[in-house]
Design a protein around this motif. Sequence first.
Motif, PDB file in Angstrom:
ATOM      1  N   PRO A  69       0.803  -1.216   0.000  1.00 46.04           N
ATOM      2  CA  PRO A  69       0.000   0.000   0.000  1.00 46.04           C
ATOM      3  C   PRO A  69       0.843   1.278   0.000  1.00 46.04           C
ATOM      4  N   ALA A  70       1.996   1.253   0.665  1.00 50.30           N
ATOM      5  CA  ALA A  70       2.858   2.437   0.670  1.00 50.30           C
ATOM      6  C   ALA A  70       3.377   2.743  -0.730  1.00 50.30           C
ATOM      7  N   LEU A  71       3.791   1.694  -1.456  1.00 57.57           N
ATOM      8  CA  LEU A  71       4.255   1.894  -2.829  1.00 57.57           C
ATOM      9  C   LEU A  71       3.114   2.334  -3.738  1.00 57.57           C
ATOM     10  N   LEU A  72       1.928   1.754  -3.555  1.00 56.07           N
ATOM     11  CA  LEU A  72       0.771   2.186  -4.327  1.00 56.07           C
ATOM     12  C   LEU A  72       0.449   3.648  -4.050  1.00 56.07           C
ATOM     13  N   ALA A  73       0.482   4.037  -2.776  1.00 60.63           N
ATOM     14  CA  ALA A  73       0.165   5.413  -2.401  1.00 60.63           C
ATOM     15  C   ALA A  73       1.152   6.387  -3.024  1.00 60.63           C
ATOM     16  N   ARG A  74       2.440   6.042  -3.008  1.00 57.32           N
ATOM     17  CA  ARG A  74       3.453   6.908  -3.604  1.00 57.32           C
ATOM     18  C   ARG A  74       3.239   7.042  -5.102  1.00 57.32           C
ATOM     19  N   THR A  75       2.932   5.926  -5.753  1.00 56.97           N
ATOM     20  CA  THR A  75       2.696   5.937  -7.202  1.00 56.97           C
ATOM     21  C   THR A  75       1.457   6.748  -7.549  1.00 56.97           C
ATOM     22  N   CYS A  76       0.368   6.521  -6.819  1.00 55.57           N
ATOM     23  CA  CYS A  76      -0.877   7.241  -7.093  1.00 55.57           C
ATOM     24  C   CYS A  76      -0.723   8.736  -6.821  1.00 55.57           C
ATOM     25  N   ALA A  77      -0.028   9.082  -5.762  1.00 58.50           N
ATOM     26  CA  ALA A  77       0.194  10.495  -5.455  1.00 58.50           C
ATOM     27  C   ALA A  77       0.986  11.173  -6.565  1.00 58.50           C
ATOM     28  N   GLY A  78       1.964  10.464  -7.092  1.00 59.42           N
ATOM     29  CA  GLY A  78       2.814  11.031  -8.131  1.00 59.42           C
ATOM     30  C   GLY A  78       2.124  11.216  -9.464  1.00 59.42           C
ATOM     31  N   HIS A  79       1.021  10.488  -9.692  1.00 58.81           N
ATOM     32  CA  HIS A  79       0.329  10.558 -10.975  1.00 58.81           C
ATOM     33  C   HIS A  79      -1.092  11.114 -10.846  1.00 58.81           C
ATOM     34  N   GLY A  80      -1.441  11.643  -9.689  1.00 60.06           N
ATOM     35  CA  GLY A  80      -2.769  12.210  -9.500  1.00 60.06           C
ATOM     36  C   GLY A  80      -3.885  11.195  -9.560  1.00 60.06           C
ATOM     37  N   ILE A  81      -3.594   9.950  -9.153  1.00 62.71           N
ATOM     38  CA  ILE A  81      -4.556   8.846  -9.206  1.00 62.71           C
ATOM     39  C   ILE A  81      -5.309   8.737  -7.879  1.00 62.71           C
ATOM     40  N   THR A  82      -6.599   8.432  -7.953  1.00 59.92           N
ATOM     41  CA  THR A  82      -7.376   8.151  -6.747  1.00 59.92           C
ATOM     42  C   THR A  82      -7.092   6.718  -6.290  1.00 59.92           C
ATOM     43  N   LEU A  83      -6.805   6.541  -5.015  1.00 58.47           N
ATOM     44  CA  LEU A  83      -6.500   5.220  -4.456  1.00 58.47           C
ATOM     45  C   LEU A  83      -7.574   4.816  -3.460  1.00 58.47           C
ATOM     46  N   ILE A  84      -8.185   3.665  -3.704  1.00 57.90           N
ATOM     47  CA  ILE A  84      -9.148   3.086  -2.764  1.00 57.90           C
ATOM     48  C   ILE A  84      -8.490   1.883  -2.110  1.00 57.90           C
ATOM     49  N   HIS A  85      -8.585   1.803  -0.801  1.00 57.64           N
ATOM     50  CA  HIS A  85      -7.871   0.777  -0.042  1.00 57.64           C
ATOM     51  C   HIS A  85      -8.818   0.164   0.979  1.00 57.64           C
ATOM     52  N   VAL A  86      -8.871  -1.165   1.019  1.00 53.49           N
ATOM     53  CA  VAL A  86      -9.741  -1.871   1.965  1.00 53.49           C
ATOM     54  C   VAL A  86      -9.004  -2.082   3.286  1.00 53.49           C
ATOM     55  N   SER A  87      -9.601  -1.592   4.360  1.00 52.35           N
ATOM     56  CA  SER A  87      -9.011  -1.691   5.694  1.00 52.35           C
ATOM     57  C   SER A  87      -9.770  -2.710   6.547  1.00 52.35           C
ATOM     58  N   SER A  88      -9.473  -2.729   7.840  1.00 51.68           N
ATOM     59  CA  SER A  88      -9.992  -3.777   8.729  1.00 51.68           C
ATOM     60  C   SER A  88     -10.270  -3.242  10.123  1.00 51.68           C
ATOM     61  N   ASP A  89     -11.233  -3.871  10.794  1.00 44.05           N
ATOM     62  CA  ASP A  89     -11.502  -3.554  12.199  1.00 44.05           C
ATOM     63  C   ASP A  89     -10.329  -3.903  13.107  1.00 44.05           C
ATOM     64  N   TYR A  90      -9.392  -4.732  12.624  1.00 42.32           N
ATOM     65  CA  TYR A  90      -8.249  -5.138  13.446  1.00 42.32           C
ATOM     66  C   TYR A  90      -7.260  -4.002  13.690  1.00 42.32           C
ATOM     67  N   VAL A  91      -7.476  -2.838  13.087  1.00 43.34           N
ATOM     68  CA  VAL A  91      -6.621  -1.686  13.408  1.00 43.34           C
ATOM     69  C   VAL A  91      -6.972  -1.117  14.774  1.00 43.34           C
ATOM     70  N   PHE A  92      -8.046  -1.609  15.398  1.00 39.42           N
ATOM     71  CA  PHE A  92      -8.465  -1.169  16.725  1.00 39.42           C
ATOM     72  C   PHE A  92      -8.287  -2.291  17.747  1.00 39.42           C
ATOM     73  N   ASP A  93      -8.181  -1.913  19.022  1.00 41.84           N
ATOM     74  CA  ASP A  93      -8.015  -2.918  20.077  1.00 41.84           C
ATOM     75  C   ASP A  93      -9.338  -3.506  20.544  1.00 41.84           C
ATOM     76  N   GLY A  94     -10.463  -2.968  20.054  1.00 41.23           N
ATOM     77  CA  GLY A  94     -11.759  -3.535  20.399  1.00 41.23           C
ATOM     78  C   GLY A  94     -12.291  -3.111  21.749  1.00 41.23           C
ATOM     79  N   THR A  95     -11.696  -2.093  22.356  1.00 38.70           N
ATOM     80  CA  THR A  95     -12.174  -1.635  23.665  1.00 38.70           C
ATOM     81  C   THR A  95     -13.515  -0.916  23.550  1.00 38.70           C
TER      82      THR A  95
END
Length: 283
Positions: A69-95
């Motif tokens: 995703p970091a490489l995709l983000a750098r590439t998309c930023a450099g070419h003015g491309i919109t980037l859609i990325h699927v994330s997850s509930d696991y980024v939270f601790d669930g408190t």
Amino acid sequence: RALAEERGLAGSFDYCDIDTFDMSDPEAYAQYDWSLYGTVINCGAYTAVDRAETPEGRVTAWKANATGPALLARTCAGHGITLIHVSSDYVFDGTAEVHDEEEPLSPLSVYGQTKAAGDIAVAGCPRHYIMRSSWVIGEGRNFVKTMRGLSDRVADPEDKLTQVTVVDDQLGRLTFTRDMARAIFHVLGTHAPYGTYDCTGSGAVKSWADIARAVFEAANGNGEKVVPVSTADYYASAAGPVAPRPVHSALDLSKLEAVGFHMPDWEEELGEYLDALDLGGSF
């Protein structure tokens, strides 16, 4: 697959998998003329949550979920491309019982840490949508298909399986890939403000055991054969490493609704999904 089903395999979209494009390999980016593209949708991820806790799995998870995703983000930023990325509930601790898009990242597991790192990288792309999911169900192996098969086994008098234990202390909602694909095309098509959107099924928050019981009941009327168990007891005899899971995985859908998209009730979608499995068709 859900995106391809929603928009068709031909036309203005190119589809790729790791066999044709390894997004974690910087050299792989040279095969594309990025000036031809206006949007990149990243559905790729390493999702073997427990294997990600092993030395080999940790390396693969970081490559797929963070470096790529970091490489995709750098590439998309450099070419003015919109980037859609699927994330997850696991980024939270669930408190928190319900997580919104403004909650600080607090992952418990290696998988969660790599997904959080990917989110941070993608957020650096000026034109980005992070679509945060939980408990994803679509084509391929998944929890509902597994429970459907186990229900059939329990219903078979010649099979020795008499009941199934399923954890009842993790709470959330299912996300069907069909609905997520439609949400993705909605935010793109309506030019919704860039940023992060929670994107799961709507409706009641239930446990994995509740979902399993619903599947068993719909399949063979044997929901009582699902025995609830705590996460600690379920994994007590596990041979390998076990990743910590969030207790609460429900996500707040109000931001997505504010831009005009309402995710269907996951319980209604579950019924349609099971009907499609019975008919041998796609969902």
